[in-house]
Scaffold this motif. Structure first.
Motif, PDB file in Angstrom:
ATOM      1  N   ARG A 357      -7.798  -1.302  -1.195  1.00  0.00           N
ATOM      2  CA  ARG A 357      -7.414  -2.662  -0.287  1.00  0.00           C
ATOM      3  C   ARG A 357      -6.896  -1.932   0.588  1.00  0.00           C
ATOM      4  O   ARG A 357      -5.988  -0.868   0.692  1.00  0.00           O
ATOM      5  N   ILE A 358      -6.952  -2.266   2.089  1.00  0.00           N
ATOM      6  CA  ILE A 358      -6.757  -1.741   3.113  1.00  0.00           C
ATOM      7  C   ILE A 358      -5.488  -2.765   3.522  1.00  0.00           C
ATOM      8  O   ILE A 358      -5.523  -4.065   3.571  1.00  0.00           O
ATOM      9  N   LYS A 359      -4.410  -2.173   3.830  1.00  0.00           N
ATOM     10  CA  LYS A 359      -3.098  -2.905   4.377  1.00  0.00           C
ATOM     11  C   LYS A 359      -2.788  -2.270   5.686  1.00  0.00           C
ATOM     12  O   LYS A 359      -3.118  -0.952   6.094  1.00  0.00           O
ATOM     13  N   HIS A 360      -1.752  -2.957   6.322  1.00  0.00           N
ATOM     14  CA  HIS A 360      -1.403  -2.423   7.572  1.00  0.00           C
ATOM     15  C   HIS A 360       0.172  -2.040   7.398  1.00  0.00           C
ATOM     16  O   HIS A 360       0.812  -2.935   6.791  1.00  0.00           O
ATOM     17  N   ARG A 366       0.055   2.180  11.037  1.00  0.00           N
ATOM     18  CA  ARG A 366      -1.194   2.626  10.652  1.00  0.00           C
ATOM     19  C   ARG A 366      -1.794   2.037   9.569  1.00  0.00           C
ATOM     20  O   ARG A 366      -1.027   1.152   8.644  1.00  0.00           O
ATOM     21  N   LEU A 367      -2.965   1.993   9.298  1.00  0.00           N
ATOM     22  CA  LEU A 367      -3.606   1.335   8.104  1.00  0.00           C
ATOM     23  C   LEU A 367      -3.696   2.413   6.859  1.00  0.00           C
ATOM     24  O   LEU A 367      -3.674   3.479   7.149  1.00  0.00           O
ATOM     25  N   VAL A 368      -3.241   1.695   5.734  1.00  0.00           N
ATOM     26  CA  VAL A 368      -3.236   2.355   4.506  1.00  0.00           C
ATOM     27  C   VAL A 368      -4.349   2.118   3.592  1.00  0.00           C
ATOM     28  O   VAL A 368      -4.711   0.485   3.675  1.00  0.00           O
ATOM     29  N   ALA A 369      -4.770   2.766   2.733  1.00  0.00           N
ATOM     30  CA  ALA A 369      -5.723   2.334   1.777  1.00  0.00           C
ATOM     31  C   ALA A 369      -5.075   2.599   0.224  1.00  0.00           C
ATOM     32  O   ALA A 369      -4.433   3.525  -0.055  1.00  0.00           O
ATOM     33  N   GLU A 370      -4.961   1.426  -0.388  1.00  0.00           N
ATOM     34  CA  GLU A 370      -4.046   1.501  -1.710  1.00  0.00           C
ATOM     35  C   GLU A 370      -5.089   1.242  -2.804  1.00  0.00           C
ATOM     36  O   GLU A 370      -5.720   0.265  -2.764  1.00  0.00           O
TER      37      GLU A 370
END
Ligand code: AMP
Ligand code: MG
Length: 414
Positions: A357-360, A366-370
């Motif tokens: 899931r992409i979150k800010h 920055r964008l993070v990938a969880e």
């Protein structure tokens, strides 16, 4: 039945060599029906746009040189010759010391080369007081300045949305040539799977895959044919697939490709005709049992039953084929760069795809990938939570926390 695992790259090569997908032909349709269709020929303008010099403001068409030096303190006077009507060719011309009333979008009359905005004037009868000077071509959109006769405006292969359809209308086209849409039959297998809309008996679950795959087919440029659910019975499955082969250009199935006693899909697909199975099993995680058959020229992609695995393997293997059949470029590049929130591990020797899931991250800007849990649990919610997936090569053990990753999106937006 062979069960040799292909690598992901071998599977892609096998698809290319055996399927040789190509567009299915061209048809002419109404521009109003063109949403999401794929342009089959370059769209070339056969006119200049705008087709005449036109005013971009409400005001007075003038010769720019007649206004030079005009300002608030030293206004100039011009004589109003009349008005230019919008939608008609001008019936008057503008000489030295003259002006013609004009509205936005109306053609510039002969003799004039610019337009003074109405806000910079004061009019009394036929006398116009001008409080501001204009330069040549000011407030004029020139003939052909937007689109030139002969210019290519859109290329073949372009998918059509509101903006592209608007541009085609500007060229005066009411009908356009698009690629025929490949029809793709979609069916689910599994004696436990029940069609949504029906009551849910004990021990059964609702069919997710036919619905997600039908939609994924649409997103890829194909036209899905929903064939419902088939129980784990060879004869019923065989009949349904034979029926699908008559009407569809390609077939997608889900479930029944593992190695259990109910997993009858590969053997049934192979029995339908030649060349039969192309592969059954690819070193992927998730999605290892994914199977491809080819009957005549029609591919049958069989995905595992877990909804996330089904959709993921569709994206990896079937989507590029459907896109080519639909006339689209094989891969769209819906990629987002983000930073891993956790260490993501690969499965030894398999190309691994971690749904994320992409979150800010507001603090780090920055964008993070969880990572979104999927795998063995087969959680349905993975589908709703995951925006896309991160790919880990066969020879890499993990992606570290805070490492930058490229997320391949399931849809074009997230
Ligand atoms: P299979 O690949 O047939 O072994 O199925 C793997 C898992 O996915 C099982 O728990 C199935 O019940 C489930 N499953 C199979 N097909 C579907 C479907 N169409 N919709 C939702 N779940 C499914
Ligand atoms: Mg099953």
């Amino acid at each position: 039945m062979f069960r040799k695992l292909l690598t992901y790259d071998e599977a892609k090569k096998a698809i290319e060599q055996n399927l040789k997908p190509k567009p299915l032909g061209i048809e002419e349709i109404s521009l109003l029906e063109a949403y999401n269709r794929v342009l089959a020929v370059d769209a070339v303008s056969n006119l200049d746009i705008p087709p005449f010099h036109r005013s971009t403001v409400d005001g007075y068409a003038v010769k720019a040189e007649d206004t030079y030096g005009a300002d608030e303190n030293q206004p100039l006077k011009l004589r109003v010759r009349g008005s230019v009507h919008i939608g008609e060719s001008p019936k008057l011309s503008v000489g030295s010391g003259e002006a013609a009333e004009i509205v936005t979008g109306a053609p510039i009359p002969e003799g004039a080369d610019s337009v003074v905005m109405v806000e910079d004037t004061h009019r009394q009868d036929n006398e116009l007081v001008v409080y501001s000077s204009v330069t040549k071509s000011e407030n004029v959109q020139k003939l052909g300045s937007d689109i030139k006769n002969g210019e290519i405006i859109l290329n073949a292969g372009q998918s059509l949305g509101s903006r592209e359809i608007g541009v085609l209308a500007a060229l005066g086209k009411s009908k356009i040539e698009v690629f025929k849409m490949p029809t793709v039959a979609v069916l689910s297998t599994g004696s436990e799977v029940t069609e949504p809309g029906k009551p849910l008996p004990e021990g059964k679950i609702y069919d997710i895959n036919a619905y997600s795959l039908c939609t994924a087919v649409r997103e890829s440029g194909g036209k899905p044919i929903y064939m419902g659910v088939v129980p784990d019975e060879k004869e019923t499955l065989r009949k349904t697939l034979e029926e699908a082969l008559i009407s569809a250009d390609a077939i997608l199935t889900s479930g029944g490709v593992s190695v259990g006693p109910k997993d009858i899909v590969p053997v049934t697909v192979d029995s339908l005709g030649k060349p039969g199975l192309i592969f059954s099993g690819v070193a992927l995680k998730p999605g290892k049992p994914v199977t491809l058959g080819l009957i005549g020229k029609k591919p049958i992609f069989s995905f595992p039953g877990h909804p996330t695995s089904a959709l993921l393997t569709f994206h990896l293997l079937a989507k590029p084929v459907i896109r080519i059949m639909a006339g689209k470029p094989p891969q769209e590049t819906a990629l987002v760069k983000a930073y891993a929130t956790k260490r993501m591990f690969s499965a030894k020797g398999r190309r691994t795809f971690v749904t994320v899931r992409i979150k800010h991250d507001d603090a780090a800007k920055r964008l993070v990938a969880e990572p979104v849990e999927s795998g063995a649990s087969g959680a349905i919610t993975t589908l709703a939570k995951a925006d896309g997936f991160v790919e880990i090569p066969e020879n890499q053990q993990f992606i570290d926390v805070d490492e930058q990753v490229v997320v391949q999106l399931f849809s074009e937006t997230w």
